[in-house]
Design a protein around this motif. Structure first.
Motif, mmCIF file in Angstrom:
data_model
loop_
_atom_site.group_PDB
_atom_site.id
_atom_site.type_symbol
_atom_site.label_atom_id
_atom_site.label_comp_id
_atom_site.label_asym_id
_atom_site.label_seq_id
_atom_site.Cartn_x
_atom_site.Cartn_y
_atom_site.Cartn_z
ATOM 1 N N ASN A 12 0.955 -1.324 -0.234
ATOM 2 C CA ASN A 12 0.059 -0.054 -0.026
ATOM 3 C C ASN A 12 1.057 1.301 0.009
ATOM 4 O O ASN A 12 0.485 2.279 -0.580
ATOM 5 C CB ASN A 12 -0.854 0.179 1.229
ATOM 6 C CG ASN A 12 -2.133 -1.025 1.135
ATOM 7 O OD1 ASN A 12 -2.387 -1.336 0.122
ATOM 8 N ND2 ASN A 12 -2.531 -1.447 2.321
ATOM 9 N N THR A 13 1.909 1.179 0.541
ATOM 10 C CA THR A 13 2.701 2.235 0.503
ATOM 11 C C THR A 13 3.599 2.621 -0.751
ATOM 12 O O THR A 13 3.560 3.777 -0.956
ATOM 13 C CB THR A 13 4.048 2.307 1.697
ATOM 14 O OG1 THR A 13 5.003 1.250 1.357
ATOM 15 C CG2 THR A 13 3.429 2.001 3.059
ATOM 16 N N GLY A 14 3.820 1.609 -1.445
ATOM 17 C CA GLY A 14 4.497 1.693 -2.719
ATOM 18 C C GLY A 14 6.061 1.856 -2.685
ATOM 19 O O GLY A 14 6.448 2.236 -3.831
ATOM 20 N N GLU A 15 6.378 2.244 -1.441
ATOM 21 C CA GLU A 15 7.861 2.576 -1.445
ATOM 22 C C GLU A 15 8.682 1.573 -1.429
ATOM 23 O O GLU A 15 8.369 0.396 -0.780
ATOM 24 C CB GLU A 15 8.122 3.215 -0.160
ATOM 25 C CG GLU A 15 7.249 4.545 0.243
ATOM 26 C CD GLU A 15 7.778 5.729 -0.485
ATOM 27 O OE1 GLU A 15 8.846 5.454 -1.083
ATOM 28 O OE2 GLU A 15 7.026 6.842 -0.663
ATOM 29 N N THR A 23 11.182 3.878 4.744
ATOM 30 C CA THR A 23 10.679 5.387 4.490
ATOM 31 C C THR A 23 9.525 5.439 5.390
ATOM 32 O O THR A 23 9.425 6.779 5.712
ATOM 33 C CB THR A 23 10.205 5.411 2.972
ATOM 34 O OG1 THR A 23 11.268 4.916 2.142
ATOM 35 C CG2 THR A 23 9.748 6.799 2.746
ATOM 36 N N ASN A 24 8.710 4.654 5.657
ATOM 37 C CA ASN A 24 7.579 4.920 6.540
ATOM 38 C C ASN A 24 8.060 5.282 8.067
ATOM 39 O O ASN A 24 7.205 6.002 8.664
ATOM 40 C CB ASN A 24 6.757 3.645 6.627
ATOM 41 C CG ASN A 24 5.539 3.781 7.585
ATOM 42 O OD1 ASN A 24 4.639 4.464 7.205
ATOM 43 N ND2 ASN A 24 5.455 3.054 8.702
ATOM 44 N N LEU A 25 9.151 4.800 8.463
ATOM 45 C CA LEU A 25 9.604 5.428 9.686
ATOM 46 C C LEU A 25 9.646 6.750 10.055
ATOM 47 O O LEU A 25 9.497 7.188 11.017
ATOM 48 C CB LEU A 25 10.996 4.566 10.048
ATOM 49 C CG LEU A 25 10.606 3.021 10.299
ATOM 50 C CD1 LEU A 25 12.024 2.181 10.624
ATOM 51 C CD2 LEU A 25 9.810 2.379 11.783
ATOM 52 N N GLU A 26 10.173 7.483 9.053
ATOM 53 C CA GLU A 26 10.234 8.766 8.840
ATOM 54 C C GLU A 26 8.957 9.281 8.970
ATOM 55 O O GLU A 26 8.927 10.528 9.864
ATOM 56 C CB GLU A 26 11.176 9.165 7.655
ATOM 57 C CG GLU A 26 11.036 10.867 7.555
ATOM 58 C CD GLU A 26 12.309 11.435 6.525
ATOM 59 O OE1 GLU A 26 12.263 12.689 6.618
ATOM 60 O OE2 GLU A 26 12.915 10.628 5.721
ATOM 61 N N ARG A 27 8.189 9.040 8.346
ATOM 62 C CA ARG A 27 6.717 9.577 8.378
ATOM 63 C C ARG A 27 6.274 9.277 9.682
ATOM 64 O O ARG A 27 5.175 10.165 10.368
ATOM 65 C CB ARG A 27 5.722 8.846 7.371
ATOM 66 C CG ARG A 27 6.049 9.162 5.789
ATOM 67 C CD ARG A 27 4.989 8.717 5.044
ATOM 68 N NE ARG A 27 5.351 8.803 3.584
ATOM 69 C CZ ARG A 27 5.555 7.620 3.003
ATOM 70 N NH1 ARG A 27 5.647 6.317 3.626
ATOM 71 N NH2 ARG A 27 6.049 7.656 1.621
ATOM 72 N N ARG A 28 6.277 8.365 10.294
ATOM 73 C CA ARG A 28 5.914 8.063 11.662
ATOM 74 C C ARG A 28 6.718 8.606 12.853
ATOM 75 O O ARG A 28 5.755 9.264 13.809
ATOM 76 C CB ARG A 28 5.993 6.291 11.815
ATOM 77 C CG ARG A 28 5.426 5.987 13.006
ATOM 78 C CD ARG A 28 3.779 6.059 12.946
ATOM 79 N NE ARG A 28 3.305 5.509 14.297
ATOM 80 C CZ ARG A 28 3.063 6.282 15.552
ATOM 81 N NH1 ARG A 28 3.710 7.678 15.300
ATOM 82 N NH2 ARG A 28 2.675 5.784 16.646
ATOM 83 N N THR A 85 0.757 -8.835 -7.703
ATOM 84 C CA THR A 85 -0.258 -8.773 -6.667
ATOM 85 C C THR A 85 0.131 -8.998 -5.274
ATOM 86 O O THR A 85 1.399 -9.579 -5.153
ATOM 87 C CB THR A 85 -1.327 -9.654 -7.002
ATOM 88 O OG1 THR A 85 -0.957 -10.704 -7.049
ATOM 89 C CG2 THR A 85 -1.817 -9.354 -8.406
ATOM 90 N N SER A 86 -0.614 -8.412 -4.187
ATOM 91 C CA SER A 86 -0.367 -8.714 -2.807
ATOM 92 C C SER A 86 -0.522 -10.139 -2.625
ATOM 93 O O SER A 86 0.146 -10.680 -1.755
ATOM 94 C CB SER A 86 -1.165 -7.971 -1.797
ATOM 95 O OG SER A 86 -0.972 -6.447 -2.125
ATOM 96 N N ARG A 87 -1.584 -10.734 -3.334
ATOM 97 C CA ARG A 87 -1.641 -12.103 -2.790
ATOM 98 C C ARG A 87 -0.515 -12.993 -3.296
ATOM 99 O O ARG A 87 -0.238 -14.045 -2.762
ATOM 100 C CB ARG A 87 -2.997 -12.748 -3.809
ATOM 101 C CG ARG A 87 -3.398 -14.024 -3.278
ATOM 102 C CD ARG A 87 -4.693 -14.330 -4.229
ATOM 103 N NE ARG A 87 -5.107 -15.756 -3.820
ATOM 104 C CZ ARG A 87 -6.208 -16.346 -4.358
ATOM 105 N NH1 ARG A 87 -6.821 -15.768 -5.197
ATOM 106 N NH2 ARG A 87 -6.313 -17.724 -4.061
ATOM 107 N N GLY A 88 -0.102 -12.485 -4.507
ATOM 108 C CA GLY A 88 1.213 -13.459 -5.041
ATOM 109 C C GLY A 88 2.560 -13.226 -4.065
ATOM 110 O O GLY A 88 3.288 -14.244 -3.970
ATOM 111 N N ALA A 89 2.385 -11.984 -3.527
ATOM 112 C CA ALA A 89 3.628 -11.760 -2.832
ATOM 113 C C ALA A 89 3.449 -12.499 -1.244
ATOM 114 O O ALA A 89 4.409 -13.262 -0.748
ATOM 115 C CB ALA A 89 3.762 -10.292 -2.258
ATOM 116 N N ALA A 90 2.274 -12.605 -0.733
ATOM 117 C CA ALA A 90 1.735 -13.357 0.457
ATOM 118 C C ALA A 90 2.213 -14.875 0.053
ATOM 119 O O ALA A 90 2.696 -15.590 0.956
ATOM 120 C CB ALA A 90 0.385 -13.199 0.870
ATOM 121 N N LYS A 91 1.834 -15.398 -1.042
ATOM 122 C CA LYS A 91 2.072 -16.689 -1.389
ATOM 123 C C LYS A 91 3.614 -17.006 -1.488
ATOM 124 O O LYS A 91 3.955 -18.097 -1.168
ATOM 125 C CB LYS A 91 1.270 -17.135 -2.875
ATOM 126 C CG LYS A 91 -0.121 -17.408 -2.677
ATOM 127 C CD LYS A 91 -0.623 -17.785 -3.967
ATOM 128 C CE LYS A 91 -2.067 -18.077 -3.850
ATOM 129 N NZ LYS A 91 -2.868 -18.501 -5.060
#
Length: 516
Positions: free
Chosen positions: A100-103, A108-113, A263-269
């Motif tokens: 979802n972040t696309g980063e 990267t998200n740690l800086e936003r947080r 896809t996210s499903r493919g990544a989880a698999k």
């Protein structure tokens, strides 16, 4: 290379050239940073799964795991048993989060947080972890190939390092993944071939191996006591859970691959494919170690060259032969476990097959090192260079930066490998270093996801507290004997566990306190 027949040299040469050629083929597709780091999201999920599996199956597994099983027991297998729990959390929460972040960067998200300091801290921890890991793999790989070829360890590191750098720089993440697919297959076939030989050469076969293993408690998973001061089953299981949670949730090697599938499903698999392949194969390597133990117990005279080699390395090249022979007789199996597999291979494997197995060991090491180089270069580009020096770069400039960073991190990994020459257990040193560097990073990441109340200041104090605890647990053994009560009483593998929990819990408490 006096130990290797020509046919084995040809097999190894063909394999090395094939890896470089794959890098050359994919270099034609790498015209942008996105193609170099994400492969434009065009890799199938099953290939990602095999790639993750190959990343787990480093030369530390190929050599270190049989060495641990030979020298002690199956205690370290508890690490593998923790993987499904970590994978469940990663597939359900981490994969959707990163997608979802696309980063492309995991940090990267740690800086936003929490602000720039959090991102920079995590990046430094990751880079140090990768350098340590690449170093341990370079060393383990070179130690094995030295026994098989007679070449100097540093020369082997240089030759293999150049090949890895070439195909990683040319082909980017796509070349890394597809070479790892090939390497995953080769590693698995190689392990099965090695398993067959000791069984074939032991009179009584599997029954004799089982008898010796049961007598000497070689199949034990360790003590079941809730004792966290020694390497019990629970210590390794908990350690494995936190390390695997860090791998699937915070390690750029894995997070980056979540973006290379459509896809996210493919990544989880792909995570689950990695887990269900790694667990039985890691067990296979423990079985190999136990088979080798039984083989040398029934042929004790064959152990003498291994003991002599281990003793010579401890005493140095200038030691007298009598002194070396005397020390060799005092060594225990855990003192030379990592040397048993290479010795068995060079003395027992037929021509051609030995070259294939050496290629499998190269595969195990090269896959992990190339992943580490690519991930470290990506993190350096996204989280350091673009964050602090130049935010906007052209595709040409970005690619040049990634290429240079890949080479630099490859050299740093080789240098770390040189520094590790002389250690007793490759697997032990990697576990300790990864626990030290990963503990603070994972705690901060979990805090950012789980607590919405914890602000920048509270997270900083929690992280600082965790770092101090990690430093104390790591170096308290240096405290003089009269203050021994101040030393860390827990096993070294508990460093990542305690460090992670301290950061997480202190951050939660401070966040709730400020809210109230």
């Amino acid at each position: 290379m006096e130990n290797l027949p020509l046919v084995d040299l040809l097999v190894i040469a063909v394999y090395m050239l094939a890896m470089v050629y794959i890098g050359y083929v994919f270099s034609k597709r790498n015209k942008t940073e996105s193609q170099f780091t994400k492969a434009s999201g065009r890799i199938p999920g099953w290939a990602i799964g095999l790639s993750l599996y190959a990343t787990f199956l480093s030369s530390n597994t190929f050599i270190g795991v049989p060495g641990k099983a030979f020298g002690s027991n199956w205690n370290a297998f508890a690490f593998s048993l923790s993987m499904p729990i970590a994978a469940l959390i990663a597939a359900k929460y981490f994969v959707p989060f990163y997608r979802n972040t696309g980063e492309v960067s995991a940090y990267t998200n740690l800086e936003r947080r929490f602000g720039p300091w959090a991102r920079t801290y995590a990046v430094i921890c990751f880079i140090l972890t990768q350098i340590a890991r690449m170093g341990s793999i370079f060393f383990g790989l070179s130690l094995t190939l030295q026994a098989l070829t007679g070449f100097d360890i540093k020369t082997i590191m240089l030759i293999t390092g150049i090949c890895i750098v070439l195909y990683t720089v040319m082909g980017g993440i796509e070349a890394v993944i597809w070479t790892e697919v090939i390497q995953a297959i080769l590693i698995t076939v190689g392990a099965l071939l090695i398993l067959y030989l000791p069984i074939q050469h032991i009179e009584g076969g599997i029954g004799k191996i089982f008898e010796i293993g049961m007598t000497d408690k070689k199949f034990s998973l360790g003590s079941w006591k809730f004792d966290f001061t020694t390497s019990t089953f629970w210590v390794v299981l908990v350690y494995g859970f936190f390390i695997n949670l860090n791998n699937f949730g915070m390690d750029q090697n894995y997070v980056q691959r979540y973006h290379t599938v459509s896809t996210s499903r493919g990544a989880a698999k792909s995570i689950w494919l990695c887990v269900w392949m790694y667990i039985p194969i890691s067990l296979l390597f423990f079985v190999i170690g136990s088979c080798l133990y039984a083989y040398y117990q029934t042929n004790p005279a064959l152990l003498e060259p291994i003991k002599i080699q281990a003793a010579a390395e401890r005493l140095g090249n200038n030691a007298a032969s009598g002194e070396i022979a005397a020390l060799a007789q005092t060594l225990k199996p855990e003192d030379y476990g990592d040397k048993v597999m290479p010795h068995f291979m060079v003395t027992m494997l037929p021509g051609g097959i030995l070259g294939l197995i050496i290629s499998a060991i190269l595969s195990a090491g090269m896959s992990t090192i190339s992943s580490g180089m690519n991930a470290s270069a990506t993190v350096f580009s996204e989280d350091i260079y673009k964050r602090y020096f130049r935010r906007k770069t052209t595709d040409k400039e970005g690619l040049r930066l990634l290429h240079i960073a890949t080479v630099v991190f490859g050299l740093l990994g080789m240098f770390a490998g040189v520094l590790m020459i002389g250690i007793k257990s490759v697997l032990d040193i990697w576990w300790q270093l990864s626990g030290i560097f990963a503990g603070g990073m994972l705690g901060l990441f979990l805090l950012g996801i789980a607590s919405k109340q914890t602000n920048n200041q509270a997270a900083f104090i929690a992280t600082l507290t965790g770092i101090l605890v990690i430093l104390w647990m790591t170096f308290s053994y240096l405290i003089p004997d009269q203050y021994a009560f101040l030393r860390n009483p827990l096993h070294a593998n508990m460093i990542i566990v305690v460090g992670t929990l301290v950061i997480f819990l202190v951050g939660i408490v401070m966040g709730n306190t400020k809210k109230s």
